[in-house]
Design an enzyme around this catalytic site. Structure first.
Site, mmCIF file in Angstrom:
data_model
loop_
_atom_site.group_PDB
_atom_site.id
_atom_site.type_symbol
_atom_site.label_atom_id
_atom_site.label_comp_id
_atom_site.label_asym_id
_atom_site.label_seq_id
_atom_site.Cartn_x
_atom_site.Cartn_y
_atom_site.Cartn_z
ATOM 1 N N ASN A 104 102.348 -1.116 38.463
ATOM 2 C CA ASN A 104 103.387 -1.036 38.129
ATOM 3 C C ASN A 104 104.484 -0.996 40.008
ATOM 4 O OD1 ASN A 104 102.502 -0.456 35.273
ATOM 5 N ND2 ASN A 104 101.763 1.516 35.797
ATOM 6 N N HIS A 157 104.398 6.042 23.575
ATOM 7 C CA HIS A 157 103.264 6.150 24.825
ATOM 8 C C HIS A 157 102.586 7.959 24.049
ATOM 9 C CE1 HIS A 157 101.850 7.463 29.480
ATOM 10 N NE2 HIS A 157 101.448 6.460 29.312
ATOM 11 N N GLU A 188 109.582 3.921 22.982
ATOM 12 C CA GLU A 188 109.698 3.597 25.022
ATOM 13 C C GLU A 188 110.807 2.322 24.353
ATOM 14 O OE1 GLU A 188 106.349 2.483 26.583
ATOM 15 O OE2 GLU A 188 105.154 4.007 24.953
ATOM 16 N N SER A 248 104.342 -0.163 27.281
ATOM 17 C CA SER A 248 103.827 -0.521 28.381
ATOM 18 C C SER A 248 102.828 -1.267 28.117
ATOM 19 C CB SER A 248 103.431 1.455 28.976
ATOM 20 O OG SER A 248 102.430 1.814 27.830
ATOM 21 N N ASP A 303 111.307 6.580 25.783
ATOM 22 C CA ASP A 303 111.125 6.581 27.329
ATOM 23 C C ASP A 303 111.476 5.411 28.588
ATOM 24 O OD1 ASP A 303 108.681 5.960 29.224
ATOM 25 O OD2 ASP A 303 107.584 7.607 28.047
ATOM 26 N N HIS A 354 109.105 1.960 32.045
ATOM 27 C CA HIS A 354 109.017 0.216 32.470
ATOM 28 C C HIS A 354 110.600 -0.275 32.295
ATOM 29 C CE1 HIS A 354 104.442 0.539 32.822
ATOM 30 N NE2 HIS A 354 104.247 1.050 31.855
ATOM 31 N N LYS A 365 106.897 4.640 38.804
ATOM 32 C CA LYS A 365 106.869 3.135 38.633
ATOM 33 C C LYS A 365 107.794 2.096 39.707
ATOM 34 C CE LYS A 365 104.507 4.299 35.239
ATOM 35 N NZ LYS A 365 104.042 4.716 33.640
#
Ligand SMILES: *Cc1c(COP(=O)(O)O)cnc(C)c1O
Length: 376
Positions: A48, A134, A178, A182, A207, A210, A230
């Site tokens: 990541n 997540h 998210e 992810s 979240d 990413h 990440k």
């Protein structure tokens, strides 16, 4: 044998029988692209570190300099004596990047969710979480003591249904999702979620672990969580939001109060990583561009983020594809249940800015010629 170990051995045997036993494999990263595993040098497409910043000379230098100047550890929690002056700089940069009034840094992304969600809601409150949110958001949701319901992934009519049926029986309502998912690489419909939250008097927390680029313009959730671990190449987590939210979390998030602050090196490395991204607009666009090139080559749905799942359904097939790629010099993890739903085992590609065109083409060609993806 002690009784506990005997019981744990039974549990391990059960997991092994289901193909769910995991193991740690020693892996050395050589740079932002290559890893060494079992004596073999592989292009890692399962990392990541989207810009290779963890291996960037400037970031490494910043971490080393901070360690030399301030020592290896923080010595205490932020509220006691661990609130290093570097935090102020990093938090100001994060808030500016996300366009919020303030930010607070935590020990990790996991700890950011674990501290924030139970600080915002509790007993008598309602949490509605995307089915694919997540694990650490869900752990935090359970910890809060609120009623936790899951809505089908990105399914706004299901979210509405749950709000209609449950909202009025609860005091506060928090919707969790998210920004970029992810394991699927798709994005949440944030504008629609915000509209539903407004209609039903709820709050939204996203979240963005990413997100490699700043949050989509114009659509900001009230509470934006992210990680330093990440795309920034360091370690730690954060929440961005209003000054009031951040003031409150400084006092109310238990993972800030009862856990030691980050080592100075991690804070300095994150600052250096952000500085590199801020001055290089071109670099920021590359992970997505690389992911999109790959999906075009495979003839699958155009990538929405740097993450591309190649869904192979059966665990065995995903493992076979992963082994085939490894044989040819690529490391791509096979992701299986329970991390993803049953019958959706997959290869999860995470595209770095640093891959060459040839590397992307070779990975795509292998999947096509070996029959794991049908030619477009
Ligand atoms: C990795 C990840 C986290 C946890 O962040 P860490 O800094 O690794 O603890 C949280 N949420 C999502 C979606 C993630 O992918």
């Amino acid at each position: 044998m002690p009784a506990l170990d005997a019981i744990l051995n039974e549990k391990i045997a059960l997991l092994t029988a289901k193909g769910r036993k995991r193991s740690l494999i020693a892996t050395q990263r050589e740079d932002g692209v290559f890893i060494t595993r079992g004596g073999k040098r592989l292009v890692s497409m399962s990392c990541n570190d989207y810009f290779g910043l963890s291996q960037h000379p400037e970031v490494i230098e910043a971490a080393c300099a901070a360690t030399k100047k301030y020592g290896a550890g923080a010595g205490a929690s932020r509220l006691v004596s661990g609130n290093h002056l570097l935090y102020e700089k990093l938090e100001a940069m994060l808030a500016a990047e996300k366009g919020t009034e303030a930010a607070i840094v935590f020990g990790s992304g996991y700890l950011a969710n674990l501290g924030t969600i139970p600080a915002l809601v509790g007993k008598n409150d309602l949490i509605l979480a995307d089915k694919f949110a997540h694990a650490c958001m869900l752990d935090a949701a359970q910890l809060s003591g609120a009623t936790v319901l899951r809505f089908a992934h990105n399914n706004m009519s299901h979210l509405r249904l749950l709000l209609e049926a449950n909202r009025s029986e609860h005091q506060h309502c928090l919707i969790l999702t998210e920004t970029v998912f992810s394991m699927d690489g798709d994005r949440a419909p944030l504008a629609e979620i915000q509209a539903l939250a407004a209609e039903f008097d709820g709050w939204v927390m996203t979240d963005g672990a990413h997100c490699v680029t700043p949050a989509q313009a114009g659509v900001h959730s009230h509470t934006q969580m992210g990680t330093l671990s990440k795309s920034l190449g360091s370690y730690g987590g954060y929440v961005c939001g209003s000054r009031t939210l951040i003031d409150y979390l400084q006092t109310a998030a238990r993972s800030v109060i009862y856990s030691t602050a980050l080592p100075p090196a991690s804070i300095a490395a994150a600052i250096a990583g952000m500085e590199i991204l801020q001055r290089d607009e071109n670099l920021r666009t590359k992970p997505l561009a690389n992911a999109q090139y790959f999906t075009q080559l495979l003839g699958i749905k155009l990538a929405e983020s740097a993450i591309v799942p190649v869904i192979l359904e059966e665990n065995e097939k995903a493992l076979k594809a992963s082994a085939m790629l490894e044989e040819a010099g690529f490391y791509v993890a096979a992701i299986r249940p329970p991390t993803v739903p049953e019958n959706t085992a997959r290869l999860r590609f995470a595209f770095s800015a640093l891959y060459t065109k040839a590397q992307i083409e070779k990975a795509a060609e292998l999947l096509l010629t070996q029959g794991f993806v049908c030619a477009p």
